[in-house]
Scaffold this motif. Structure first.
Motif, short mmCIF file in Angstrom:
data_model
loop_
_atom_site.label_atom_id
_atom_site.label_comp_id
_atom_site.label_asym_id
_atom_site.label_seq_id
_atom_site.Cartn_x
_atom_site.Cartn_y
_atom_site.Cartn_z
N UNK A 186 -3.61 6.52 12.04
CA UNK A 186 -4.54 5.46 11.67
C UNK A 186 -4.74 5.38 10.17
N UNK A 187 -4.93 6.54 9.55
CA UNK A 187 -5.09 6.58 8.09
C UNK A 187 -3.80 6.15 7.42
N UNK A 188 -2.67 6.59 7.97
CA UNK A 188 -1.38 6.19 7.41
C UNK A 188 -1.15 4.70 7.47
N UNK A 189 -1.65 4.06 8.52
CA UNK A 189 -1.48 2.61 8.62
C UNK A 189 -2.25 1.88 7.52
N UNK A 190 -3.48 2.31 7.28
CA UNK A 190 -4.27 1.67 6.21
C UNK A 190 -3.62 1.96 4.85
N UNK A 191 -3.10 3.17 4.68
CA UNK A 191 -2.40 3.50 3.44
C UNK A 191 -1.23 2.56 3.21
N UNK A 192 -0.63 2.10 4.30
CA UNK A 192 0.51 1.19 4.19
C UNK A 192 0.10 -0.15 3.55
N UNK A 205 -1.51 -3.05 9.26
CA UNK A 205 -0.36 -2.82 8.38
C UNK A 205 0.54 -4.05 8.30
N UNK A 206 0.77 -4.70 9.44
CA UNK A 206 1.65 -5.86 9.46
C UNK A 206 1.02 -7.01 8.68
N UNK A 207 -0.30 -7.10 8.71
CA UNK A 207 -0.97 -8.08 7.84
C UNK A 207 -0.59 -7.80 6.39
N UNK A 208 -0.63 -6.53 5.99
CA UNK A 208 -0.31 -6.17 4.61
C UNK A 208 1.10 -6.54 4.22
#
Length: 508
Positions: free
Chosen positions: A113-119, A169-172
């Motif tokens: 979860x944290x890794x996804x936001x980091x993305x 993440x895909x939004x990013x």
């Protein structure tokens, strides 16, 4: 209500409450649709409630967004990059809280979860640099006193429809690039992860407000299929990025194509790992485990098929079954958990149906193969020894089910890898240069992601992400993916006093 539990107090730190408005329209939070419940898949208990969008809300949002485009396009790209930099900083300040929310609402374990936001944060950093590199080309003209070159301009509005498995993440991948390219963004998050949609949007909205920019530059909706259909049909949205199943993606593509819009599709994956006879077995087993059970097998890049050279197949399977039996399954927020729940009850039921088909065809289940009786949507990571010709191998069962198949030659393994309709990610484990270069060459893997000695999942943002065939052909994130978010004009300037024509044509 679950939101009132002590362990959920962090949600107030990202501006969430027990009831939430699910649309950011023209710089304001409003929604007039039905009220839905956000659920924790680890126990299926309520987290909070969200009011969704109606078509009327959508129309109001698109009208405002269409006006905001005029302002956003006129801002120089490096200045747009500065706004995206600030968005990245806002996300960075709430990294832990947002990561915990992803785990809570989606079900992936906390490090993921944290890794996804980091993305998304990484994508913001990437896009800031890109904002000074949206370069065209100078093209030699065959005509004297003529200059020919390419100019890249924004499309206008980019619609982004994301899926539950990577709810932010895909939004990013899309929004960071779209924004620096000069486009406004309309985001429809997954219906089952509305809190993530709201929390991320609130941080973006604060940055826009602080910079005295129209809030409609970033418009977001929590809602169901009717909002996605409206985006697909809307001629004010030149590009629609859709992440989801091949079946729904095909419908989106047809709808967008009917109005001559552009589609960027990230659809199903039926990804394979090949383990050759010279492979580093320990490295391969670790990689297979992460690829097959990470995110409970709910990544589009999860490994579904494992091809083992017959000479090392038993060794690999023995080790793999051993590590599978040691995997800790549990609440996604608990320390030490490696496999959280499937996202919904429907996902768990789909897993059960898939296992029933496997059992009815008498294929050998080496480990797992059952749901775990609990309040949550937990299932056992499963390994099945099966034939390449079994129909279930051709379909993507979106869960932690791994099909194991033996092969004799590299050519046979490549043929099996390419035999499915999807073409997202693939990997081979070998140290032989001739095998590596055949694998990545024209007679090798037909996927958009072709790896060597690493898993099928865990892609870096610097490369273009996407796949071929029924995966949709889209490319997001790095490399030259930015070109999809802009329109290219070939410009020719005559700075002389004569009118020479191309191809030497004499027109009198």
């Amino acid at each position: 209500m679950g939101f009132e539990k002590k362990e959920y107090e962090f949600l107030r730190e990202i501006a969430l409450d027990s009831t939430n408005t699910g649309c950011f329209i023209n710089g304001q939070w409003k929604a007039t649709g039905s009220v839905v419940t956000s659920v924790n898949p680890s126990n299926n208990q309520t987290i909070a409630k969200v009011t969704e969008a109606t078509i009327q809300d959508y129309e109001e949002g698109l009208q405002a967004c269409s006006e905001a485009v005029k302002t956003w396009m006129a801002i120089p790209a490096p200045k747009r990059g500065e706004i995206v930099r600030q968005i990245g900083e806002a996300l960075r300040s709430k990294l832990e809280h947002l990561g915990r929310l992803v785990s809570l609402e989606m079900g992936k374990i906390l490090p993921e979860g944290i890794g996804e936001v980091q993305e998304i944060i990484d994508m913001c950093d990437y896009a800031v640099g890109l904002s000074r590199q949206l370069n065209g080309s100078i093209i030699p003209s065959e005509r004297p006193n003529h200059m020919m070159f390419e100019v890249w301009n924004p499309l206008g509005i980019v619609g982004v429809i994301t899926a539950f498995n990577f709810p932010c993440a895909v939004l990013g991948w899309n929004a960071c690039i779209a924004l620096v390219c000069g486009n406004c963004v309309v985001w429809k998050g997954a219906p089952t992860t509305p809190l993530i949609t709201i929390a991320v949007t609130k941080l973006v909205a604060e940055v826009l407000e602080k910079n005295n920019l129209p809030g409609a530059i970033f418009t977001s909706f929590c809602g169901g299929a009717e909002i996605g259909q409206a985006i697909s049909k809307d001629s004010r949205i030149p590009l629609v990025s859709f992440t989801g199943s091949s079946k729904v993606g095909l419908m989106v593509q047809r709808t967008v194509n009917e109005r001559f819009g552009k589609c960027l599709l990230e659809l199903s994956g039926n990804n394979a790992i090949i383990v050759m006879d010279d492979a580093d077995i320990k490295l391969a087993v670790r990689s297979i485990l992460f690829a097959a059970v990470g995110t409970a097998g709910q990544r589009c890049t999860s490994c579904r098929r494992l091809f083992l050279h017959e000479s090392i197949s038993q060794n690999v399977m023995d080790q793999l079954v051993g590590v599978y039996k040691q995997v800790k399954i549990g609440d996604s927020l608990e320390k030490g958990t490696l496999v959280g729940p499937l996202h919904t009850r429907a996902s768990r039921e789909n897993f059960e149906k898939g296992i029933s088909i496997i059992k009815s065809q008498a294929w050998k289940i080496l480990v797992g193969g059952s749901v775990i009786e609990s309040e949550g949507n937990f299932v056992q990571p499963t390994i099945v020894e099966i034939s390449q010709d079994a129909p279930v191998v051709k379909e993507e069962l979106f869960g932690p089910v791994l099909y194991v198949i033996k092969f004799q030659t590299l050519e046979q393994a490549i043929e099996m890898n390419n035999s499915v309709s999807q073409g997202l990610s693939s990997s081979i484990f070998t140290s032989r240069p001739e095998a590596i270069f055949k694998w990545i060459g024209p007679l090798g893997s037909d996927c958009g992601i072709v790896n060597v000695n690493i898993p099928t999942n865990g892609a870096e943002i610097g490369g273009a992400f996407g796949g071929e065939k029924a995966t949709g052909g889209g490319r997001e994130a790095g490399s030259d993916s930015w070109k999809q978010y802009m329109r290219r004009s070939t410009c020719t300037i005559n700075y002389g006093s004569e009118l020479p024509l191309a191809q030497g044509i004499n027109f009198g």
